[in-house]
Design an enzyme around this catalytic site. Structure first.
Site, PDB file in Angstrom:
ATOM      1  N   HIS A   1       0.816  -1.210   0.000  1.00 37.79           N
ATOM      2  CA  HIS A   1       0.000   0.000   0.000  1.00 37.79           C
ATOM      3  C   HIS A   1       0.855   1.269   0.000  1.00 37.79           C
ATOM      4  O   HIS A   1       2.067   1.246   0.230  1.00 37.79           O
ATOM      5  CB  HIS A   1      -0.882   0.001   1.246  1.00 37.79           C
ATOM      6  CG  HIS A   1      -0.080  -0.062   2.513  1.00 37.79           C
ATOM      7  ND1 HIS A   1       0.550   1.031   3.083  1.00 37.79           N
ATOM      8  CD2 HIS A   1       0.227  -1.115   3.319  1.00 37.79           C
ATOM      9  CE1 HIS A   1       1.193   0.674   4.170  1.00 37.79           C
ATOM     10  NE2 HIS A   1       1.025  -0.630   4.334  1.00 37.79           N
TER      11      HIS A   1
ATOM     12  N   GLU B   1      -2.291  -7.021   7.215  1.00 41.67           N
ATOM     13  CA  GLU B   1      -0.926  -7.046   7.737  1.00 41.67           C
ATOM     14  C   GLU B   1      -0.821  -8.068   8.866  1.00 41.67           C
ATOM     15  O   GLU B   1      -1.816  -8.412   9.521  1.00 41.67           O
ATOM     16  CB  GLU B   1      -0.539  -5.653   8.241  1.00 41.67           C
ATOM     17  CG  GLU B   1       0.857  -5.539   8.860  1.00 41.67           C
ATOM     18  CD  GLU B   1       1.997  -5.896   7.918  1.00 41.67           C
ATOM     19  OE1 GLU B   1       2.041  -7.061   7.455  1.00 41.67           O
ATOM     20  OE2 GLU B   1       2.850  -5.024   7.681  1.00 41.67           O
TER      21      GLU B   1
END
Length: 226
Positions: free
Chosen positions: A5, A78
């Site tokens: 990201h 994550e």
């Protein structure tokens, strides 16, 4: 293609995010727009994303430019870092000295009561493989995820022992890795490929291997997508 990201304020400050849902900052939004233009050349068949906003907004930019829909899968989140989340590396070292030392030594431990890289990588691979199976031969699938989870996914797909995963340099924001599946399994074609100046500061300042002895974090590969 495994894509990290864009930048967040926590990235810029060197804070450990884990599964905290921290939004892109202004730089991160510009990075997302730029990487979307670059990766449109790859004509992705599908775009998958973590459900955390920093990944999802990045994925939405890529998917919109490519003319496909985003498939959201929480398994691309994550790595969970429990009580380490929100800390700087120095704060984590001070508060959890034994865990921090073990991590720096290359042990794949569940920091802060969260997950190991192995666990995060396995769930990410489980999210990606069905999409690859559904895609036509030779098609590109982009999975937008996070630095720690991508490291784990690379290790799982390549069949490498977790003790060696620190050898993968931390991905910069909106940098990506490319893997191709062949007759003998998965091969890493590119790693930490990015767009140059827009990639900016966040090379994973709190990550293993990002600050080699005697130097700064290595810059990402800045080859254009081909």
């Amino acid at each position: 293609m495994l894509l990290r990201h864009g930048r967040t304020a926590h990235n810029a400050e060197g804070r450990i995010q884990g599964q905290l849902d921290v939004e892109l900052d202004d730089v991160g939004r510009r990075q997302a727009a730029a990487v979307a233009e670059a990766l449109a050349e790859a004509t992705p068949y599908a775009v998958l994303s973590s459900d955390l906003s920093r990944a999802l907004v990045t994925a939405q930019a890529v998917a919109q430019r490519a003319g496909v829909e985003v498939t959201v899968d929480p398994r691309l989140r994550e790595i969970s870092l429990g009580s380490w989340e929100g800390l700087t590396s120095e704060e984590a070292r001070t508060q959890f000295p034994e865990q921090h030392a073990a991590w720096l030594a290359g042990e794949d431990i569940a920091r802060g009561g969260g997950e190991t890289y192995q666990e995060a990588g396995a769930r990410a691979v489980a999210a990606v493989l069905p999409a690859l199976d559904a895609a036509p031969a030779g098609a590109t699938v982009i999975a937008v995820s996070h630095g720690g989870t991508i490291r784990g996914a690379l290790g799982v797909l390549l069949g490498l022992p977790p003790a060696d995963w620190w050898r993968f340099s931390p991905l910069g924001n909106t940098c990506w890795s490319v893997l191709i599946e062949g007759d003998r399994g998965w091969r890493l074609e590119r790693h930490n490929t990015g767009l140059g100046p827009l990639v900016g500061a966040a090379l994973g300042a709190h990550d293993v291997g990002s600050h080699p002895v005697g130097g700064q974090a290595s810059s990402p590969d800045v080859e254009p997508v081909k």
